[in-house]
Design an enzyme around this catalytic site. Structure first.
Site, mmCIF file in Angstrom:
data_model
loop_
_atom_site.group_PDB
_atom_site.id
_atom_site.type_symbol
_atom_site.label_atom_id
_atom_site.label_comp_id
_atom_site.label_asym_id
_atom_site.label_seq_id
_atom_site.Cartn_x
_atom_site.Cartn_y
_atom_site.Cartn_z
ATOM 1 N N TYR A 106 0.828 -1.198 0.000
ATOM 2 C CA TYR A 106 0.000 0.000 0.000
ATOM 3 C C TYR A 106 0.869 1.258 0.000
ATOM 4 C CZ TYR A 106 -4.159 -2.716 1.181
ATOM 5 O OH TYR A 106 -5.207 -3.607 1.167
ATOM 6 N N TYR A 146 -0.885 -10.347 -0.130
ATOM 7 C CA TYR A 146 0.265 -10.063 0.731
ATOM 8 C C TYR A 146 0.132 -10.796 2.059
ATOM 9 C CZ TYR A 146 -3.012 -6.569 2.618
ATOM 10 O OH TYR A 146 -4.109 -5.946 3.147
ATOM 11 N N ARG A 157 -3.523 -12.122 3.004
ATOM 12 C CA ARG A 157 -4.741 -11.503 2.482
ATOM 13 C C ARG A 157 -4.841 -11.802 0.991
ATOM 14 N NH1 ARG A 157 -7.867 -7.814 4.204
ATOM 15 N NH2 ARG A 157 -9.305 -9.383 3.514
ATOM 16 N N HIS A 160 -7.677 -7.938 -2.899
ATOM 17 C CA HIS A 160 -8.956 -7.328 -2.531
ATOM 18 C C HIS A 160 -8.892 -5.823 -2.729
ATOM 19 C CE1 HIS A 160 -6.501 -7.001 1.133
ATOM 20 N NE2 HIS A 160 -7.183 -5.901 1.380
ATOM 21 N N HIS A 162 -10.653 -2.248 -1.124
ATOM 22 C CA HIS A 162 -11.463 -1.653 -0.048
ATOM 23 C C HIS A 162 -12.434 -0.637 -0.641
ATOM 24 C CE1 HIS A 162 -8.787 -3.000 3.309
ATOM 25 N NE2 HIS A 162 -7.889 -3.005 2.343
#
Lengths: 238, 203
Positions: A106, A146, A157, A160, A162
Protein backbone atom coordinates in the site's frame (compact mmCIF):
# COMPACT_ATOMS: atom_id res chain seq x y z
CA UNK A 1 -40.03 10.83 -2.52
CA UNK A 2 -37.32 8.40 -3.64
CA UNK A 3 -35.02 8.66 -0.63
CA UNK A 4 -35.13 5.65 1.71
CA UNK A 5 -36.74 6.59 5.00
CA UNK A 6 -36.71 3.29 6.83
CA UNK A 7 -33.55 1.86 8.35
CA UNK A 8 -33.15 -1.14 10.60
CA UNK A 9 -30.39 -2.92 12.49
CA UNK A 10 -28.45 -5.38 10.37
CA UNK A 11 -29.63 -8.95 9.92
CA UNK A 12 -26.89 -10.72 11.90
CA UNK A 13 -25.87 -13.72 9.73
CA UNK A 14 -25.26 -11.46 6.73
CA UNK A 15 -22.71 -9.40 8.70
CA UNK A 16 -19.30 -10.49 10.00
CA UNK A 17 -18.57 -11.63 13.52
CA UNK A 18 -16.79 -8.95 15.54
CA UNK A 19 -14.13 -11.01 17.35
CA UNK A 20 -11.88 -13.20 15.24
CA UNK A 21 -9.60 -15.41 17.35
CA UNK A 22 -6.52 -15.13 15.11
CA UNK A 23 -7.02 -11.44 14.27
CA UNK A 24 -5.45 -9.84 17.35
CA UNK A 25 -6.58 -6.28 16.60
CA UNK A 26 -10.20 -7.41 16.69
CA UNK A 27 -9.70 -8.63 20.26
CA UNK A 28 -7.99 -5.42 21.43
CA UNK A 29 -10.42 -2.95 19.87
CA UNK A 30 -13.86 -4.52 20.11
CA UNK A 31 -15.92 -3.35 23.11
CA UNK A 32 -16.30 -5.91 25.87
CA UNK A 33 -19.94 -4.94 26.49
CA UNK A 34 -22.72 -5.58 23.98
CA UNK A 35 -24.08 -2.46 22.26
CA UNK A 36 -27.22 -0.80 23.63
CA UNK A 37 -30.45 -0.84 21.62
CA UNK A 38 -31.64 2.66 20.75
CA UNK A 39 -34.55 4.00 18.71
CA UNK A 40 -33.73 5.17 15.18
CA UNK A 41 -34.53 8.87 14.80
CA UNK A 42 -33.99 11.58 12.20
CA UNK A 43 -30.24 11.81 12.84
CA UNK A 44 -29.76 8.19 11.75
CA UNK A 45 -32.01 8.34 8.65
CA UNK A 46 -30.37 11.47 7.25
CA UNK A 47 -26.86 11.99 5.98
CA UNK A 48 -24.74 14.35 3.89
CA UNK A 49 -26.12 14.52 0.34
CA UNK A 50 -23.73 17.33 -0.63
CA UNK A 51 -20.48 15.44 0.02
CA UNK A 52 -19.22 16.11 -3.51
CA UNK A 53 -18.92 19.77 -2.50
CA UNK A 54 -16.53 18.80 0.30
CA UNK A 55 -14.71 15.83 -1.23
CA UNK A 56 -12.99 15.91 -4.63
CA UNK A 57 -14.45 13.31 -6.99
CA UNK A 58 -13.71 12.27 -10.58
CA UNK A 59 -10.67 10.25 -9.50
CA UNK A 60 -11.60 7.09 -11.45
CA UNK A 61 -8.28 6.24 -13.08
CA UNK A 62 -5.86 4.56 -10.68
CA UNK A 63 -3.70 3.18 -13.50
CA UNK A 64 -1.41 6.21 -13.61
CA UNK A 65 -0.55 9.34 -11.60
CA UNK A 66 -0.99 12.75 -13.27
CA UNK A 67 -0.81 11.31 -16.79
CA UNK A 68 2.54 9.70 -15.96
CA UNK A 69 3.68 6.21 -16.88
CA UNK A 70 1.36 3.23 -16.44
CA UNK A 71 1.50 1.50 -13.08
CA UNK A 72 2.97 -2.01 -12.94
CA UNK A 73 0.51 -4.86 -13.22
CA UNK A 74 -2.57 -6.02 -15.03
CA UNK A 75 -5.29 -3.47 -15.88
CA UNK A 76 -8.71 -4.11 -14.39
CA UNK A 77 -12.06 -2.36 -14.89
CA UNK A 78 -14.19 -2.50 -11.76
CA UNK A 79 -17.79 -1.41 -12.11
CA UNK A 80 -21.15 -1.99 -10.47
CA UNK A 81 -24.23 -0.34 -9.09
CA UNK A 82 -24.91 1.15 -5.68
CA UNK A 83 -28.38 0.02 -4.61
CA UNK A 84 -30.60 0.29 -1.55
CA UNK A 85 -32.58 -2.58 -0.03
CA UNK A 86 -35.42 -1.96 -2.50
CA UNK A 87 -32.93 -2.49 -5.34
CA UNK A 88 -33.26 1.19 -6.27
CA UNK A 89 -30.14 2.98 -7.54
CA UNK A 90 -28.44 5.38 -5.14
CA UNK A 91 -27.52 8.30 -7.38
CA UNK A 92 -24.81 10.93 -7.06
CA UNK A 93 -23.31 9.16 -4.05
CA UNK A 94 -19.61 9.19 -3.14
CA UNK A 95 -17.69 5.91 -3.55
CA UNK A 96 -14.09 5.72 -2.32
CA UNK A 97 -11.78 2.81 -2.92
CA UNK A 98 -8.19 1.89 -2.11
CA UNK A 99 -6.00 -1.12 -2.64
CA UNK A 100 -2.47 -2.54 -2.64
CA UNK A 101 -0.29 -2.33 -5.76
CA UNK A 102 0.45 -5.31 -8.01
CA UNK A 103 3.16 -6.46 -5.59
CA UNK A 104 0.87 -6.34 -2.56
CA UNK A 105 2.03 -3.07 -1.00
CA UNK A 106 0.00 0.00 0.00
CA UNK A 107 1.03 3.62 -0.54
CA UNK A 108 0.59 4.29 3.19
CA UNK A 109 2.98 4.97 6.07
CA UNK A 110 1.45 2.05 8.00
CA UNK A 111 2.87 -0.25 5.28
CA UNK A 112 6.43 1.15 5.32
CA UNK A 113 7.93 -2.09 6.71
CA UNK A 114 6.56 -4.11 3.80
CA UNK A 115 9.49 -5.58 1.80
CA UNK A 116 7.42 -5.63 -1.42
CA UNK A 117 8.34 -2.83 -3.86
CA UNK A 118 6.62 0.55 -3.94
CA UNK A 119 5.32 1.60 -7.38
CA UNK A 120 5.75 5.37 -7.90
CA UNK A 121 3.13 5.24 -10.65
CA UNK A 122 0.44 3.85 -8.39
CA UNK A 123 -1.32 5.72 -5.58
CA UNK A 124 -3.91 3.00 -5.20
CA UNK A 125 -6.89 5.17 -4.28
CA UNK A 126 -9.78 6.80 -6.09
CA UNK A 127 -13.09 8.52 -5.48
CA UNK A 128 -16.11 8.98 -7.75
CA UNK A 129 -19.83 9.69 -7.77
CA UNK A 130 -22.45 7.17 -8.85
CA UNK A 131 -24.41 8.09 -11.99
CA UNK A 132 -28.18 8.13 -12.66
CA UNK A 133 -28.27 4.30 -12.63
CA UNK A 134 -26.27 4.24 -9.40
CA UNK A 135 -23.25 3.00 -11.38
CA UNK A 136 -19.61 3.54 -10.53
CA UNK A 137 -16.52 2.50 -12.53
CA UNK A 138 -12.78 2.54 -11.88
CA UNK A 139 -9.78 1.65 -14.02
CA UNK A 140 -7.08 0.12 -11.84
CA UNK A 141 -4.45 -2.59 -11.46
CA UNK A 142 -5.11 -6.05 -10.10
CA UNK A 143 -3.95 -5.84 -6.46
CA UNK A 144 -1.41 -8.37 -5.27
CA UNK A 145 -1.94 -10.69 -2.31
CA UNK A 146 0.26 -10.06 0.73
CA UNK A 147 1.21 -11.80 3.96
CA UNK A 148 -0.03 -10.23 7.21
CA UNK A 149 3.25 -9.41 9.04
CA UNK A 150 4.32 -11.63 11.95
CA UNK A 151 1.20 -13.74 11.84
CA UNK A 152 1.54 -17.17 13.43
CA UNK A 153 -1.00 -18.77 11.09
CA UNK A 154 0.81 -17.51 7.93
CA UNK A 155 -2.23 -15.49 7.00
CA UNK A 156 -2.15 -14.06 3.49
CA UNK A 157 -4.74 -11.50 2.48
CA UNK A 158 -6.16 -12.48 -0.93
CA UNK A 159 -6.25 -9.78 -3.63
CA UNK A 160 -8.96 -7.33 -2.53
CA UNK A 161 -10.18 -3.76 -2.95
CA UNK A 162 -11.46 -1.65 -0.05
CA UNK A 163 -14.67 0.35 -0.54
CA UNK A 164 -15.99 3.28 1.48
CA UNK A 165 -19.63 4.02 0.65
CA UNK A 166 -21.92 6.74 1.96
CA UNK A 167 -25.42 6.22 0.57
CA UNK A 168 -28.13 8.63 1.75
CA UNK A 169 -28.13 8.32 5.53
CA UNK A 170 -25.90 7.85 8.57
CA UNK A 171 -27.12 4.23 8.67
CA UNK A 172 -26.29 3.57 5.02
CA UNK A 173 -22.59 4.35 5.57
CA UNK A 174 -20.61 1.20 4.80
CA UNK A 175 -16.97 0.12 4.77
CA UNK A 176 -16.39 -3.16 2.96
CA UNK A 177 -13.94 -5.12 0.81
CA UNK A 178 -14.32 -6.68 -2.64
CA UNK A 179 -12.65 -10.00 -3.46
CA UNK A 180 -11.82 -11.53 -6.84
CA UNK A 181 -13.46 -14.73 -8.12
CA UNK A 182 -11.43 -17.94 -8.30
CA UNK A 183 -8.67 -16.88 -5.90
CA UNK A 184 -7.46 -19.82 -3.78
CA UNK A 185 -6.59 -17.52 -0.88
CA UNK A 186 -10.27 -16.52 -0.52
CA UNK A 187 -11.01 -19.87 1.14
CA UNK A 188 -8.46 -19.22 3.92
CA UNK A 189 -8.98 -15.50 4.54
CA UNK A 190 -9.89 -14.68 8.14
CA UNK A 191 -11.87 -11.57 7.23
CA UNK A 192 -13.93 -12.92 4.31
CA UNK A 193 -14.73 -16.01 6.36
CA UNK A 194 -15.82 -13.92 9.34
CA UNK A 195 -19.14 -13.56 7.48
CA UNK A 196 -21.08 -16.63 8.70
CA UNK A 197 -23.60 -16.74 5.87
CA UNK A 198 -22.35 -18.25 2.56
CA UNK A 199 -24.61 -15.94 0.55
CA UNK A 200 -23.12 -13.02 2.47
CA UNK A 201 -19.60 -14.11 1.54
CA UNK A 202 -20.68 -14.48 -2.10
CA UNK A 203 -21.88 -10.87 -2.02
CA UNK A 204 -18.29 -9.81 -1.34
CA UNK A 205 -16.83 -11.57 -4.41
CA UNK A 206 -16.95 -9.71 -7.73
CA UNK A 207 -18.14 -11.36 -10.94
CA UNK A 208 -15.89 -11.60 -13.98
CA UNK A 209 -17.29 -9.81 -17.04
CA UNK A 210 -16.77 -11.88 -20.21
CA UNK A 211 -14.53 -10.00 -22.69
CA UNK A 212 -17.19 -9.46 -25.36
CA UNK A 213 -19.54 -7.90 -22.80
CA UNK A 214 -16.95 -5.40 -21.64
CA UNK A 215 -16.98 -1.92 -23.12
CA UNK A 216 -13.18 -1.87 -23.39
CA UNK A 217 -10.56 -4.35 -24.60
CA UNK A 218 -7.55 -3.20 -22.57
CA UNK A 219 -8.62 -4.46 -19.14
CA UNK A 220 -10.10 -7.47 -17.40
CA UNK A 221 -13.57 -6.53 -16.20
CA UNK A 222 -15.26 -7.20 -12.86
CA UNK A 223 -18.85 -6.40 -11.91
CA UNK A 224 -19.57 -5.71 -8.25
CA UNK A 225 -22.87 -4.35 -6.97
CA UNK A 226 -22.94 -2.74 -3.54
CA UNK A 227 -26.08 -2.68 -1.38
CA UNK A 228 -26.53 -0.21 1.47
CA UNK A 229 -29.22 -0.12 4.13
CA UNK A 230 -32.41 1.84 3.55
CA UNK A 231 -35.84 1.09 2.10
CA UNK A 232 -39.11 2.91 1.73
CA UNK A 233 -41.70 2.44 4.41
CA UNK A 234 -45.37 3.21 3.94
CA UNK A 235 -45.83 6.87 2.93
CA UNK A 236 -44.98 9.22 5.76
CA UNK A 237 -47.21 12.08 4.73
CA UNK A 238 -44.38 14.52 4.05
CA UNK B 1 -42.74 -4.22 2.61
CA UNK B 2 -40.56 -6.99 1.18
CA UNK B 3 -36.91 -6.06 0.89
CA UNK B 4 -35.38 -7.15 -2.39
CA UNK B 5 -31.71 -6.87 -1.48
CA UNK B 6 -29.56 -7.66 1.53
CA UNK B 7 -26.90 -5.12 2.48
CA UNK B 8 -23.32 -5.92 1.55
CA UNK B 9 -21.41 -7.26 4.58
CA UNK B 10 -19.27 -4.75 6.43
CA UNK B 11 -15.51 -5.23 6.78
CA UNK B 12 -12.77 -3.48 8.67
CA UNK B 13 -11.37 -0.29 7.14
CA UNK B 14 -7.91 -1.81 7.78
CA UNK B 15 -4.77 0.20 8.49
CA UNK B 16 -4.34 1.66 4.99
CA UNK B 17 -7.16 4.15 4.42
CA UNK B 18 -5.39 6.73 2.20
CA UNK B 19 -4.05 9.81 3.98
CA UNK B 20 -4.96 11.89 0.92
CA UNK B 21 -8.64 11.17 1.54
CA UNK B 22 -8.54 13.38 4.64
CA UNK B 23 -8.97 16.92 3.33
CA UNK B 24 -7.79 19.88 5.42
CA UNK B 25 -11.31 21.23 5.94
CA UNK B 26 -13.02 17.89 6.45
CA UNK B 27 -12.92 18.16 10.25
CA UNK B 28 -14.57 21.61 10.14
CA UNK B 29 -18.35 21.38 9.78
CA UNK B 30 -18.89 25.15 9.88
CA UNK B 31 -18.61 25.50 6.09
CA UNK B 32 -19.40 23.41 3.02
CA UNK B 33 -17.02 24.42 0.22
CA UNK B 34 -16.59 28.18 0.73
CA UNK B 35 -14.78 29.06 3.99
CA UNK B 36 -16.10 32.64 3.66
CA UNK B 37 -19.68 31.41 4.12
CA UNK B 38 -20.02 30.13 7.66
CA UNK B 39 -22.74 28.21 9.45
CA UNK B 40 -24.93 29.99 11.99
CA UNK B 41 -24.82 29.16 15.67
CA UNK B 42 -22.43 28.82 18.56
CA UNK B 43 -19.07 27.57 17.33
CA UNK B 44 -17.75 24.63 19.32
CA UNK B 45 -14.61 22.51 19.30
CA UNK B 46 -14.68 18.89 20.41
CA UNK B 47 -11.66 16.67 20.89
CA UNK B 48 -10.40 13.68 22.80
CA UNK B 49 -8.25 10.60 22.82
CA UNK B 50 -9.22 7.21 21.49
CA UNK B 51 -7.98 4.22 23.44
CA UNK B 52 -7.98 0.50 22.74
CA UNK B 53 -7.60 -2.16 25.47
CA UNK B 54 -5.21 -1.30 28.36
CA UNK B 55 -5.58 2.42 27.58
CA UNK B 56 -3.24 2.20 24.61
CA UNK B 57 -3.86 5.24 22.38
CA UNK B 58 -5.30 4.19 19.04
CA UNK B 59 -3.89 6.14 16.11
CA UNK B 60 -5.17 5.82 12.54
CA UNK B 61 -8.85 5.54 13.52
CA UNK B 62 -11.31 7.01 11.07
CA UNK B 63 -13.79 9.11 13.04
CA UNK B 64 -16.90 10.57 11.39
CA UNK B 65 -19.61 12.73 12.90
CA UNK B 66 -23.10 13.72 11.77
CA UNK B 67 -25.43 16.20 13.49
CA UNK B 68 -28.26 18.67 12.91
CA UNK B 69 -27.55 22.38 12.45
CA UNK B 70 -27.97 25.02 15.18
CA UNK B 71 -31.72 25.07 14.49
CA UNK B 72 -32.08 21.29 14.81
CA UNK B 73 -32.53 20.80 11.02
CA UNK B 74 -30.95 18.47 8.48
CA UNK B 75 -30.35 19.39 4.86
CA UNK B 76 -31.97 16.11 3.79
CA UNK B 77 -35.41 15.25 2.34
CA UNK B 78 -36.23 12.92 5.25
CA UNK B 79 -36.39 15.99 7.50
CA UNK B 80 -39.81 17.64 7.08
CA UNK B 81 -38.10 20.93 8.07
CA UNK B 82 -35.23 20.58 5.60
CA UNK B 83 -36.12 23.79 3.77
CA UNK B 84 -35.13 25.63 6.98
CA UNK B 85 -31.70 23.95 7.12
CA UNK B 86 -28.63 26.21 7.21
CA UNK B 87 -27.12 25.98 3.68
CA UNK B 88 -23.63 26.73 5.02
CA UNK B 89 -23.59 23.95 7.59
CA UNK B 90 -21.97 20.70 6.44
CA UNK B 91 -23.36 18.45 9.20
CA UNK B 92 -20.72 15.82 8.37
CA UNK B 93 -17.02 15.71 9.24
CA UNK B 94 -14.20 13.21 9.15
CA UNK B 95 -10.90 12.98 10.98
CA UNK B 96 -8.09 10.47 11.41
CA UNK B 97 -6.89 10.05 14.99
CA UNK B 98 -3.25 11.20 15.13
CA UNK B 99 -0.18 9.36 16.45
CA UNK B 100 -1.27 10.11 20.05
CA UNK B 101 -4.81 8.88 19.36
CA UNK B 102 -6.26 12.43 19.32
CA UNK B 103 -9.33 13.30 17.22
CA UNK B 104 -11.03 16.70 16.96
CA UNK B 105 -13.74 18.63 15.12
CA UNK B 106 -14.87 22.23 14.73
CA UNK B 107 -18.64 22.54 14.45
CA UNK B 108 -21.63 24.42 15.85
CA UNK B 109 -23.70 23.39 18.81
CA UNK B 110 -26.57 21.32 17.38
CA UNK B 111 -30.16 22.24 18.10
CA UNK B 112 -32.60 19.72 19.54
CA UNK B 113 -35.65 18.60 17.58
CA UNK B 114 -38.86 16.61 17.83
CA UNK B 115 -38.46 13.38 15.87
CA UNK B 116 -41.11 13.20 13.12
CA UNK B 117 -41.26 9.38 13.16
CA UNK B 118 -41.43 8.65 16.86
CA UNK B 119 -42.46 11.95 18.41
CA UNK B 120 -39.49 11.74 20.77
CA UNK B 121 -37.84 14.99 21.81
CA UNK B 122 -34.13 14.75 20.94
CA UNK B 123 -31.66 16.72 23.05
CA UNK B 124 -28.74 18.42 21.25
CA UNK B 125 -26.45 15.56 20.16
CA UNK B 126 -23.75 14.49 17.73
CA UNK B 127 -23.67 11.01 16.17
CA UNK B 128 -20.20 9.47 15.97
CA UNK B 129 -18.92 6.51 13.93
CA UNK B 130 -15.54 4.93 14.55
CA UNK B 131 -13.79 2.78 12.00
CA UNK B 132 -10.42 1.13 12.56
CA UNK B 133 -8.35 -1.89 11.74
CA UNK B 134 -9.65 -4.63 13.99
CA UNK B 135 -13.24 -3.38 13.80
CA UNK B 136 -15.14 -5.57 11.34
CA UNK B 137 -18.10 -3.25 11.81
CA UNK B 138 -18.02 0.42 12.69
CA UNK B 139 -18.80 1.44 16.26
CA UNK B 140 -21.54 4.04 16.66
CA UNK B 141 -22.34 6.25 19.59
CA UNK B 142 -23.87 9.66 20.33
CA UNK B 143 -22.40 12.59 22.23
CA UNK B 144 -24.49 14.87 24.45
CA UNK B 145 -23.96 18.26 26.10
CA UNK B 146 -23.58 19.06 29.80
CA UNK B 147 -26.31 20.91 31.71
CA UNK B 148 -29.00 20.18 29.13
CA UNK B 149 -32.39 19.60 30.75
CA UNK B 150 -33.46 17.90 27.49
CA UNK B 151 -31.04 15.03 28.18
CA UNK B 152 -33.51 13.75 30.77
CA UNK B 153 -36.08 13.09 28.01
CA UNK B 154 -33.76 11.98 25.21
CA UNK B 155 -34.61 8.39 24.13
CA UNK B 156 -31.07 7.55 23.01
CA UNK B 157 -29.33 8.91 26.11
CA UNK B 158 -31.82 7.03 28.25
CA UNK B 159 -31.43 3.82 26.25
CA UNK B 160 -28.47 3.29 28.59
CA UNK B 161 -30.01 2.34 31.95
CA UNK B 162 -26.82 2.80 34.06
CA UNK B 163 -26.43 6.47 35.00
CA UNK B 164 -22.65 6.25 35.40
CA UNK B 165 -22.30 4.66 31.93
CA UNK B 166 -24.47 7.16 30.05
CA UNK B 167 -22.56 9.95 31.81
CA UNK B 168 -19.56 8.89 29.65
CA UNK B 169 -21.34 10.32 26.59
CA UNK B 170 -21.54 13.84 28.00
CA UNK B 171 -18.97 16.27 26.58
CA UNK B 172 -16.87 17.97 29.29
CA UNK B 173 -16.02 21.69 29.09
CA UNK B 174 -12.23 21.90 28.73
CA UNK B 175 -9.38 24.18 27.73
CA UNK B 176 -8.00 22.58 24.58
CA UNK B 177 -4.94 23.69 22.63
CA UNK B 178 -6.39 23.10 19.17
CA UNK B 179 -9.58 25.07 19.83
CA UNK B 180 -10.25 28.18 17.71
CA UNK B 181 -10.30 31.35 19.88
CA UNK B 182 -14.01 31.92 19.21
CA UNK B 183 -15.12 28.37 19.99
CA UNK B 184 -16.39 26.76 23.20
CA UNK B 185 -14.25 23.67 23.74
CA UNK B 186 -15.35 20.26 25.00
CA UNK B 187 -13.45 17.06 25.55
CA UNK B 188 -14.63 13.49 25.25
CA UNK B 189 -12.28 10.51 25.34
CA UNK B 190 -13.46 7.36 23.62
CA UNK B 191 -12.49 4.06 25.22
CA UNK B 192 -13.04 1.18 22.79
CA UNK B 193 -12.46 -1.48 25.45
CA UNK B 194 -11.70 -1.71 29.17
CA UNK B 195 -12.16 0.50 32.25
CA UNK B 196 -14.46 3.41 31.50
CA UNK B 197 -15.49 1.80 28.21
CA UNK B 198 -17.58 4.09 26.04
CA UNK B 199 -21.13 2.82 25.53
CA UNK B 200 -21.91 2.06 21.89
CA UNK B 201 -25.27 1.49 20.21
CA UNK B 202 -26.63 -1.28 18.00
CA UNK B 203 -25.94 -0.13 14.45
Amino acid sequence: MTTPNFFEAYDEPSQPVIRIAQYRESLLRSPSRPPYKRPVTLTEITGPLNLARKLKTGMNDLSRVNNGARAMGQLIWVTGRLLDEDGMPVRGSVIELWQANAAGRYAHKADSQNPAPHDPNFLGSGRCLTDQEGRYAFLSIKPGAYPVPNHAARWWRPPHIHFSIFGEGFMSRLITQMYFPGEPLNAADLLLNAVPDEKGRERLVAKWIPMMQLERADAVGFEHDLVVRGHRATPMGF
Amino acid sequence: MVKKRTPTPSHTVGPFFPARFFGEGDYDLTFVDDPAKRAQGQKIYIGGNIYEAERVPRWNCMVEIWQPDAGGCFNHPNDPRHSHADPNFMGWGRRSSDDAGWYDFVTVKPGGYTDPLTGFRRAPHIDVAIMSSGLMRRLVTTLFFPDEPANAEDPVFNAIPEADVRERLILKPAKLEGAPADATAYRLDIVLQGDGETPFFVD
